[in-house]
Design an enzyme around this catalytic site. Sequence first.
Site, PDB file in Angstrom:
ATOM      1  N   GLU A 179     111.425  61.302  34.790  1.00 42.90           N
ATOM      2  CA  GLU A 179     109.960  61.148  34.896  1.00 42.90           C
ATOM      3  C   GLU A 179     109.290  62.488  35.179  1.00 42.90           C
ATOM      4  O   GLU A 179     108.626  62.666  36.207  1.00 42.90           O
ATOM      5  CB  GLU A 179     109.623  60.130  35.985  1.00 42.90           C
ATOM      6  CG  GLU A 179     110.125  58.732  35.670  1.00 42.90           C
ATOM      7  CD  GLU A 179     109.681  57.676  36.674  1.00 42.90           C
ATOM      8  OE1 GLU A 179     109.461  58.017  37.837  1.00 42.90           O
ATOM      9  OE2 GLU A 179     109.567  56.502  36.277  1.00 42.90           O
ATOM     10  N   GLU A 372     114.444  52.838  31.777  1.00 45.12           N
ATOM     11  CA  GLU A 372     114.106  52.113  33.012  1.00 45.12           C
ATOM     12  C   GLU A 372     113.109  51.030  32.696  1.00 45.12           C
ATOM     13  O   GLU A 372     112.122  51.274  31.998  1.00 45.12           O
ATOM     14  CB  GLU A 372     113.455  53.041  34.059  1.00 45.12           C
ATOM     15  CG  GLU A 372     114.402  53.925  34.785  1.00 45.12           C
ATOM     16  CD  GLU A 372     113.745  54.673  35.946  1.00 45.12           C
ATOM     17  OE1 GLU A 372     112.840  54.105  36.596  1.00 45.12           O
ATOM     18  OE2 GLU A 372     114.139  55.816  36.175  1.00 45.12           O
TER      19      GLU A 372
HETATM   20  C1  BGP Z   1     110.966  55.231  38.862  1.00 47.34           C
HETATM   21  C2  BGP Z   1     112.131  56.059  39.280  1.00 47.34           C
HETATM   22  C3  BGP Z   1     113.301  55.357  39.822  1.00 47.34           C
HETATM   23  C4  BGP Z   1     113.022  53.997  40.406  1.00 47.34           C
HETATM   24  C5  BGP Z   1     111.937  53.209  39.747  1.00 47.34           C
HETATM   25  C6  BGP Z   1     111.443  52.006  40.499  1.00 47.34           C
HETATM   26  O1  BGP Z   1     109.813  55.885  39.254  1.00 47.34           O
HETATM   27  O2  BGP Z   1     112.580  56.877  38.224  1.00 47.34           O
HETATM   28  O3  BGP Z   1     114.036  56.231  40.599  1.00 47.34           O
HETATM   29  O4  BGP Z   1     113.277  53.835  41.697  1.00 47.34           O
HETATM   30  O5  BGP Z   1     110.828  53.973  39.423  1.00 47.34           O
HETATM   31  O6  BGP Z   1     110.592  52.396  41.527  1.00 47.34           O
HETATM   32  P1  BGP Z   1     110.779  51.902  43.020  1.00 47.34           P
HETATM   33  O7  BGP Z   1     112.185  52.233  43.351  1.00 47.34           O
HETATM   34  O8  BGP Z   1     109.812  52.670  43.822  1.00 47.34           O
HETATM   35  O9  BGP Z   1     110.520  50.452  42.989  1.00 47.34           O
END
Ligand code: BGP
Length: 477
Positions: A179, A372
């Site tokens: 990201e 993701e």
């Molecule tokens: C993205 C990241 C991840 C992940 C995901 C979910 O921003 O790349 O590392 O964690 O989001 O977010 P969260 O864990 O805050 O729910």
Amino acid sequence: MANKRFPEGFLWGGATAANQYEGGYNEGGKGLSVQDVTPKGGISHGEGGTVITEVPTEDNLKLKGIDFYHRYKEDIALFAEMGFKVYRTSIAWSRIFPKGDELEPNEEGLKFYDKVLDELEKYGIEPLITLSHYETPLHLAREYDGWTNRKLIEFYERYVRVVFERYKNRVKYWLTFNEINSVLHAPFMSGGIPTDTKTPTKQELYQAVHHELVASALATKVGHEINPDFKIGCMILSMPAYAITSHPLDVLAVRQFERENYLFADVHVRGKYPAYAKRYFKENNIEIKFEDGDEELLKNNTVDFVSFSYYVSVCAAHNPEKYTSGKGNLLGGIKNPYLQESEWGWQIDPVGLRIVLNDFYDRYQIPLFIVENGLGAKDVLVEGENGPTVEDDYRIDYLKQHLEQVREAIEDGVEVLGYTSWGCIDLVSASTAELSKRYGYIYVDRNDDGTGTLNRYKKKSFYWYKNVIATNGEELD
Ligand code: BGP
């Protein structure tokens, strides 16, 4: 539906990141990363005053994560049981270069990833490796102010060279920065830019962005030199925006919102800064310092594919103060009255995924990879026929609806390499650093207060995803 298919060889799998699940933060010669001093709730959204502790503190769940460091064999066996074709994880930079600015790598750190790759190979699972996933070595943040300092390009190059050389015959798919656009919204977590006592200026942030973009192009160059068969991609936090009304100024606001994210993919794919960025820089008194060779490097080392995360869409307006804003993945926007939201207030929009896929593909015409996507939810462990489990129909429903839209996008003609759902095994969340926000097919018995046996249990979605993979997405129900 029956004639709409996922292509042969579609890469089904799951995604994780070292800092959110490995644990072993001080084992095997690992140095501290920015995450090790960021306790629960400590992530910064850019403003000064982030809670960063001097040393790691007990309440930081990431220190132990879910103990993948010691349980990787068991976990990879479970991924294999689901039939994973691909597995996305990251290498913790501070395991390989504990401080970040050393000349020689830490052999013990590399040995750990040798063993992880051995296990993946044993089951024929293709690794997809993120080189930097919110894990900048802490020393680089403290001594150099993170990516605001051009020196980080050199340190990052040294690190990726070591890793590329070591794994040149074992890993084909690489992502340079997780990201990459998030550095604007979470400077410490994403770019190691200290925000405890100061708020970085736009000038500092965009200069850091430039350094990361140059580093990403350099990694692509070095990687392709080491092995021309490497497939190296950028990774973008995607967030489609809809105009809150049909007022032309609201439509224009959408453009502006989306361009802030597109900028990153544009440079990676087209090899140069887009015209709209130049205007933005001018109007905000931002002057990006280019060094000799930067332009050439960006131009000649574009990525092989674009990967992205997708969780939420937002609305945009020219007068945002009139509307209620919602939460999202590190950045948010105006709430969409047509959408439901998760327990964490993230609005659920499967069609947005089809839109993002089409937009990226129309723009670049190179392969895409969804690395993701998923639902963070509170799960309840219950006694099932074969022991403890979670009846997570809500997760199955979320994933099914999103995969249906991926299938539609493929039917639209979009080239999609694969799909790795986020947090395929429960892990510590990035934005809130808690364990109760679970994404996995596998439940991990660890609680927000750090208690729990760390035992793994298969949820209902485990069996559902196994069947999705076995039928190559023919059966999503
Ligand atoms: C993205 C990241 C991840 C992940 C995901 C979910 O921003 O790349 O590392 O964690 O989001 O977010 P969260 O864990 O805050 O729910």
